[in-house]
Design an enzyme around this catalytic site. Structure first.
Site, mmCIF file in Angstrom:
data_model
loop_
_atom_site.group_PDB
_atom_site.id
_atom_site.type_symbol
_atom_site.label_atom_id
_atom_site.label_comp_id
_atom_site.label_asym_id
_atom_site.label_seq_id
_atom_site.Cartn_x
_atom_site.Cartn_y
_atom_site.Cartn_z
ATOM 1 N N GLU A 239 0.804 -1.227 0.000
ATOM 2 C CA GLU A 239 0.000 0.000 0.000
ATOM 3 C C GLU A 239 0.837 1.278 0.000
ATOM 4 O OE1 GLU A 239 -3.756 -0.021 2.255
ATOM 5 O OE2 GLU A 239 -3.219 -2.033 2.874
ATOM 6 N N HIS A 255 7.763 -26.236 5.694
ATOM 7 C CA HIS A 255 7.114 -27.437 5.175
ATOM 8 C C HIS A 255 6.680 -27.266 3.730
ATOM 9 C CE1 HIS A 255 7.126 -29.344 9.140
ATOM 10 N NE2 HIS A 255 7.055 -28.089 9.568
ATOM 11 N N LYS A 349 -13.392 -0.620 -4.631
ATOM 12 C CA LYS A 349 -14.551 -0.309 -3.772
ATOM 13 C C LYS A 349 -15.647 0.394 -4.574
ATOM 14 C CE LYS A 349 -12.277 -0.320 0.759
ATOM 15 N NZ LYS A 349 -11.867 0.387 1.950
HETATM 16 O O1 PA5 Z 1 -5.252 0.266 4.339
HETATM 17 C C1 PA5 Z 1 -6.332 0.461 3.821
HETATM 18 O O2 PA5 Z 1 -6.741 1.605 3.514
HETATM 19 C C2 PA5 Z 1 -7.230 -0.697 3.548
HETATM 20 O O3 PA5 Z 1 -6.562 -1.907 3.763
HETATM 21 C C3 PA5 Z 1 -8.489 -0.573 4.431
HETATM 22 O O4 PA5 Z 1 -8.132 -0.672 5.782
HETATM 23 C C4 PA5 Z 1 -9.513 -1.640 4.060
HETATM 24 O O5 PA5 Z 1 -9.908 -1.473 2.712
HETATM 25 C C5 PA5 Z 1 -10.731 -1.602 4.954
HETATM 26 O O6 PA5 Z 1 -11.244 -0.315 5.070
HETATM 27 P P1 PA5 Z 1 -11.615 0.231 6.527
HETATM 28 O O7 PA5 Z 1 -10.324 0.214 7.275
HETATM 29 O O8 PA5 Z 1 -12.144 1.593 6.324
HETATM 30 O O9 PA5 Z 1 -12.619 -0.727 7.072
#
Ligand code: PA5
Length: 355
Positions: A239, A255, A349
């Site tokens: 990310e 393993h 999303k």
């Molecule tokens: O890091 C991120 O932005 C994502 O992994 C979000 O955490 C994930 O899409 C879930 O969204 P939220 O944290 O708003 O529930």
């Protein structure tokens, strides 16, 4: 090779306009503030009458649950399960404490599980900054740990990790962690001064590791209390640095993973394995690390170790998380990408919302 100089402060303003670096540096403050807030939270008395904890969440809002799970697994007498999916596992019942964790409060998988739980007797608690999750909790008189800190979900980790830990302490499932929390603030602040942008490359292990990972496929290995820190490193490489990354966990990886070290042939030189270590590891796990490194070496795969800091297990987990956050951040800059936006997740999303 990259032409980015991590000691040149002008690149931070240019490549990080949303100031992800500030969020990473605020991790100790997040932990401290979240701990103080959860300690003040009033929980219904019957919440300690449970025989399992199920945490609903995805991505940056789920990893805090997994870090807690690894931290308390040797102490807690009831199971902790992190559910990253739609709906609920069939074993959820009225003796389950269900924590729905979603920074935005609008994540569809988490909402789907929470909606199902509303029809059941399970004890419920919500960790969120708002959204539909907060609305549903309020309508149903469910306690909410409200996150007021403005950040991307993964950059607000202190506010999902510490409340979950604090709730377990308040309900009497784990020993008092106040002294360990005090230790992590010190450990994290010391780490920050070693790893932040002001610490020059020659003295900064996070900048140095990011440089070695530049152009490589990072594979992060962990074990025991470092297992979910390895998971966090992988997701932060994805990310923040917008890079492929994978993680694997001892002893399971012994393993299977080792049998795949040599093929495809031209990949070995592109992989760099980072092995996260903690002094809590047993002799057998330490030996597994050594033997695995022998096999990596024989296969021509580069590897290196990153050690946790601090005395308590809590410090060791959060220090590994913090080091990984810095490394992924510097790797983003080396790739000349803005660490904050996650346009593929946003795209997914949006497309899913359209059906
Ligand atoms: O890091 C991120 O932005 C994502 O992994 C979000 O955490 C994930 O899409 C879930 O969204 P939220 O944290 O708003 O529930």
């Amino acid at each position: 090779m990259t032409d980015i100089n991590l000691d040149d402060f002008s690149i931070y303003r240019k490549l990080d306009p949303e100031d992800m670096l500030a969020r990473i540096k605020e991790f100790p403050m997040q932990c401290s503030q979240a701990w103080q807030s959860v300690m003040k939270m009033v929980l219904p008395k019957n919440y300690s009458n449970i025989n399992q904890l199920v945490i609903l969440g995805m991505g940056g809002s789920a990893i805090g649950g997994d870090l807690v799970r690894t931290l308390v697994q040797e102490e807690m007498k009831i199971p902790v399960i992190v559910h990253r999916d739609y709906g609920l596992p069939a074993f959820v019942d009225d003796r389950t404490l269900l924590i729905a964790s979603s920074y935005s409060g609008n994540t569809e998988e988490t909402l789907s599980g929470f909606e199902s739980a509303l029809k059941m007797g399970a004890k419920k608690l919500v960790i969120t900054s708002g959204g539909k999750l907060e609305e549903m909790a309020k309508v149903n008189n469910i306690p909410v740990f409200k996150i007021k800190y403005k950040a991307l979900p993964r950059a607000a980790l202190g506010y999902s990790f510490m409340p979950t830990l604090g709730v377990l302490q308040k309900l009497g499932f784990i020993q008092d962690k106040s002294a360990d929390v005090a230790e992590i603030i010190q450990v994290l602040e010391k780490l920050s001064s070693k790893l932040d942008e002001k610490s020059p490359l020659k003295a900064n292990p996070a900048k140095q590791l990011a440089q070695r990972l530049f152009g490589c496929l990072p594979v992060v290995y962990g074990a025991g209390i470092a297992a979910e820190a390895a998971h966090r490193w992988k997701t932060q490489f994805n990310e923040n640095a917008k890079s492929w990354a994978f993680y694997d966990i001892f002893p399971e990886l012994n393993h299977n993973a080792a049998t795949g070290y040599s093929l495809p042939k031209d990949i070995a030189s592109k992989i760099r394995v980072v092995l996260l270590r903690s002094p809590t590891f047993s002799k057998r796990i330490k030996l597994r690390y050594d033997v695995t490194c022998e096999l990596l070496k024989q296969s021509g795969v580069a590897y290196e170790f990153v050690d946790s800091e601090g005395k308590s297990s809590l410090s060791q987990i959060v220090s590994l998380v913090s080091i990984g956050d810095y490394v992924s951040y510097y790797l983003a800059l080396l790739y000349k990408v803005d660490p904050s936006p996650i346009k593929y997740i946003d795209y997914l999303k949006e497309r899913l919302a359209k059906g």
